[in-house]
Design a protein around this motif. Structure first.
Motif, mmCIF file in Angstrom:
data_model
loop_
_atom_site.group_PDB
_atom_site.id
_atom_site.type_symbol
_atom_site.label_atom_id
_atom_site.label_comp_id
_atom_site.label_asym_id
_atom_site.label_seq_id
_atom_site.Cartn_x
_atom_site.Cartn_y
_atom_site.Cartn_z
ATOM 1 N N SER A 76 -21.040 23.921 147.350
ATOM 2 C CA SER A 76 -20.929 23.391 148.696
ATOM 3 C C SER A 76 -20.404 21.968 148.615
ATOM 4 C CB SER A 76 -22.288 23.400 149.399
ATOM 5 O OG SER A 76 -22.190 22.747 150.647
ATOM 6 N N ASN A 77 -19.553 21.602 149.552
ATOM 7 C CA ASN A 77 -19.082 20.220 149.624
ATOM 8 C C ASN A 77 -19.736 19.465 150.768
ATOM 9 O OD1 ASN A 77 -17.783 21.490 151.721
ATOM 10 N ND2 ASN A 77 -15.792 20.557 151.337
ATOM 11 N N ARG A 78 -20.758 20.076 151.366
ATOM 12 C CA ARG A 78 -21.418 19.438 152.510
ATOM 13 C C ARG A 78 -22.930 19.364 152.354
ATOM 14 N NH1 ARG A 78 -18.207 21.631 157.883
ATOM 15 N NH2 ARG A 78 -16.117 21.055 157.197
ATOM 16 N N ILE A 79 -23.410 19.661 151.189
ATOM 17 C CA ILE A 79 -24.849 19.704 151.000
ATOM 18 C C ILE A 79 -25.360 18.331 150.614
ATOM 19 C CG2 ILE A 79 -24.762 20.304 148.552
ATOM 20 C CD1 ILE A 79 -27.009 22.307 149.093
ATOM 21 N N ILE A 80 -26.510 17.981 151.137
ATOM 22 C CA ILE A 80 -27.115 16.706 150.789
ATOM 23 C C ILE A 80 -28.108 16.910 149.647
ATOM 24 C CG2 ILE A 80 -26.780 15.739 153.089
ATOM 25 C CD1 ILE A 80 -29.705 16.339 153.702
ATOM 26 N N PHE A 81 -28.462 15.794 149.025
ATOM 27 C CA PHE A 81 -29.290 15.865 147.820
ATOM 28 C C PHE A 81 -30.590 16.614 148.070
ATOM 29 C CE2 PHE A 81 -30.380 14.638 143.602
ATOM 30 C CZ PHE A 81 -31.755 14.493 143.611
ATOM 31 N N SER A 82 -31.232 16.340 149.187
ATOM 32 C CA SER A 82 -32.538 16.941 149.461
ATOM 33 C C SER A 82 -32.460 18.445 149.710
ATOM 34 C CB SER A 82 -33.200 16.254 150.658
ATOM 35 O OG SER A 82 -32.392 16.393 151.807
ATOM 36 N N SER A 83 -31.264 18.976 149.885
ATOM 37 C CA SER A 83 -31.100 20.410 150.167
ATOM 38 C C SER A 83 -30.566 21.200 148.975
ATOM 39 C CB SER A 83 -30.151 20.607 151.356
ATOM 40 O OG SER A 83 -30.708 20.060 152.533
ATOM 41 N N LEU A 84 -30.425 20.554 147.848
ATOM 42 C CA LEU A 84 -29.838 21.232 146.697
ATOM 43 C C LEU A 84 -30.619 22.470 146.284
ATOM 44 C CD1 LEU A 84 -28.794 18.225 144.448
ATOM 45 C CD2 LEU A 84 -27.249 19.853 145.539
ATOM 46 N N ARG A 85 -31.918 22.485 146.520
ATOM 47 C CA ARG A 85 -32.750 23.615 146.076
ATOM 48 C C ARG A 85 -32.757 24.765 147.071
ATOM 49 N NH1 ARG A 85 -36.577 21.917 142.102
ATOM 50 N NH2 ARG A 85 -36.318 19.708 141.586
ATOM 51 N N ASN A 86 -32.111 24.574 148.200
ATOM 52 C CA ASN A 86 -32.135 25.548 149.288
ATOM 53 C C ASN A 86 -30.873 26.414 149.217
ATOM 54 O OD1 ASN A 86 -32.150 26.969 151.681
ATOM 55 N ND2 ASN A 86 -32.787 25.223 152.926
ATOM 56 N N TRP A 87 -31.046 27.668 148.836
ATOM 57 C CA TRP A 87 -29.874 28.521 148.618
ATOM 58 C C TRP A 87 -29.078 28.728 149.899
ATOM 59 C CZ3 TRP A 87 -29.250 32.974 151.323
ATOM 60 C CH2 TRP A 87 -30.389 33.554 151.882
ATOM 61 N N SER A 88 -29.718 28.677 151.040
ATOM 62 C CA SER A 88 -29.013 28.955 152.295
ATOM 63 C C SER A 88 -28.048 27.836 152.678
ATOM 64 C CB SER A 88 -30.022 29.180 153.419
ATOM 65 O OG SER A 88 -30.718 27.980 153.714
ATOM 66 N N MET A 89 -28.124 26.704 151.983
ATOM 67 C CA MET A 89 -27.254 25.584 152.313
ATOM 68 C C MET A 89 -25.922 25.631 151.573
ATOM 69 S SD MET A 89 -29.061 24.125 154.520
ATOM 70 C CE MET A 89 -28.153 22.612 154.778
ATOM 71 N N TYR A 90 -25.744 26.602 150.703
ATOM 72 C CA TYR A 90 -24.510 26.712 149.927
ATOM 73 C C TYR A 90 -23.548 27.668 150.627
ATOM 74 C CZ TYR A 90 -26.799 24.321 146.045
ATOM 75 O OH TYR A 90 -27.437 23.390 145.249
ATOM 76 N N ALA A 91 -22.295 27.237 150.735
ATOM 77 C CA ALA A 91 -21.313 28.016 151.489
ATOM 78 C C ALA A 91 -20.607 29.068 150.645
ATOM 79 C CB ALA A 91 -20.278 27.077 152.090
ATOM 80 N N TYR A 92 -20.484 28.811 149.361
ATOM 81 C CA TYR A 92 -19.678 29.685 148.508
ATOM 82 C C TYR A 92 -20.519 30.224 147.363
ATOM 83 C CZ TYR A 92 -16.223 27.028 151.076
ATOM 84 O OH TYR A 92 -15.508 26.426 152.085
ATOM 85 N N TRP A 93 -20.331 31.520 147.111
ATOM 86 C CA TRP A 93 -21.132 32.190 146.091
ATOM 87 C C TRP A 93 -20.233 33.042 145.205
ATOM 88 C CZ3 TRP A 93 -26.439 31.849 145.322
ATOM 89 C CH2 TRP A 93 -27.130 31.092 146.275
ATOM 90 N N GLY A 94 -20.610 33.089 143.951
ATOM 91 C CA GLY A 94 -19.958 34.016 143.039
ATOM 92 C C GLY A 94 -20.810 35.266 142.875
ATOM 93 N N LEU A 95 -20.218 36.300 142.328
ATOM 94 C CA LEU A 95 -21.006 37.467 141.967
ATOM 95 C C LEU A 95 -21.912 37.085 140.811
ATOM 96 C CD1 LEU A 95 -18.272 40.238 142.115
ATOM 97 C CD2 LEU A 95 -19.968 39.653 143.848
#
Length: 125
Positions: free
Chosen positions: A98-117
């Motif tokens: 993600s290019n928009r995630i803040i430090f405090s949200s790094l552990r939250n999977w729902s905050m990531y926009a892009y995923w690999g298999l």
């Protein structure tokens, strides 16, 4: 943005594996990159993350001292070196960015926009 995770496999307890997350379509250093895992019947959980535009890393407590994130700028790839593996590390490992995630949200999977298999890591006892 496309992410490709690879490098999983079967290893005995105490062994090591290095999984990779290769990115295309983006300069990886401008993105926070997270590693997550999901074991059968369990929820997805945070493993480790690299802070965007930084060499700072965050680790889940159970992997501290055993797992290490690194980045290869030329290959546009982020690695997760896993040492002293335990049977409870068995899971499908996913990388996310993600290019928009803040430090405090790094552990939250729902905050990531892009995923690999995912790539399967199996640790035998």
């Amino acid at each position: 943005v496309q992410l490709q995770a690879s490098g999983g496999g079967l290893v005995q307890a105490g062994g090591s594996l290095k999984v990779s997350c290769a990115a295309s379509g983006v300069a990886f250093n401008r993105y926070a990159v997270g590693w997550f895992r999901q074991a059968p019947g369990k929820e997805r959980e945070f493993v480790a993350a690299k802070v965007r535009d930084s060499d700072r890393y965050v680790y889940e407590d159970s992997v501290k001292g055993r797992f290490t994130i690194s980045r290869d700028r030329t290959e546009n790839t982020v690695y997760l070196q896993m040492n002293n593996l335990k049977p409870e590390d068995t899971a499908v490992y996913y990388c996310a960015a993600s290019n928009r995630i803040i430090f405090s949200s790094l552990r939250n999977w729902s905050m990531y926009a892009y995923w690999g298999l995912g790539t399967l890591v199996t640790v035998s006892s």
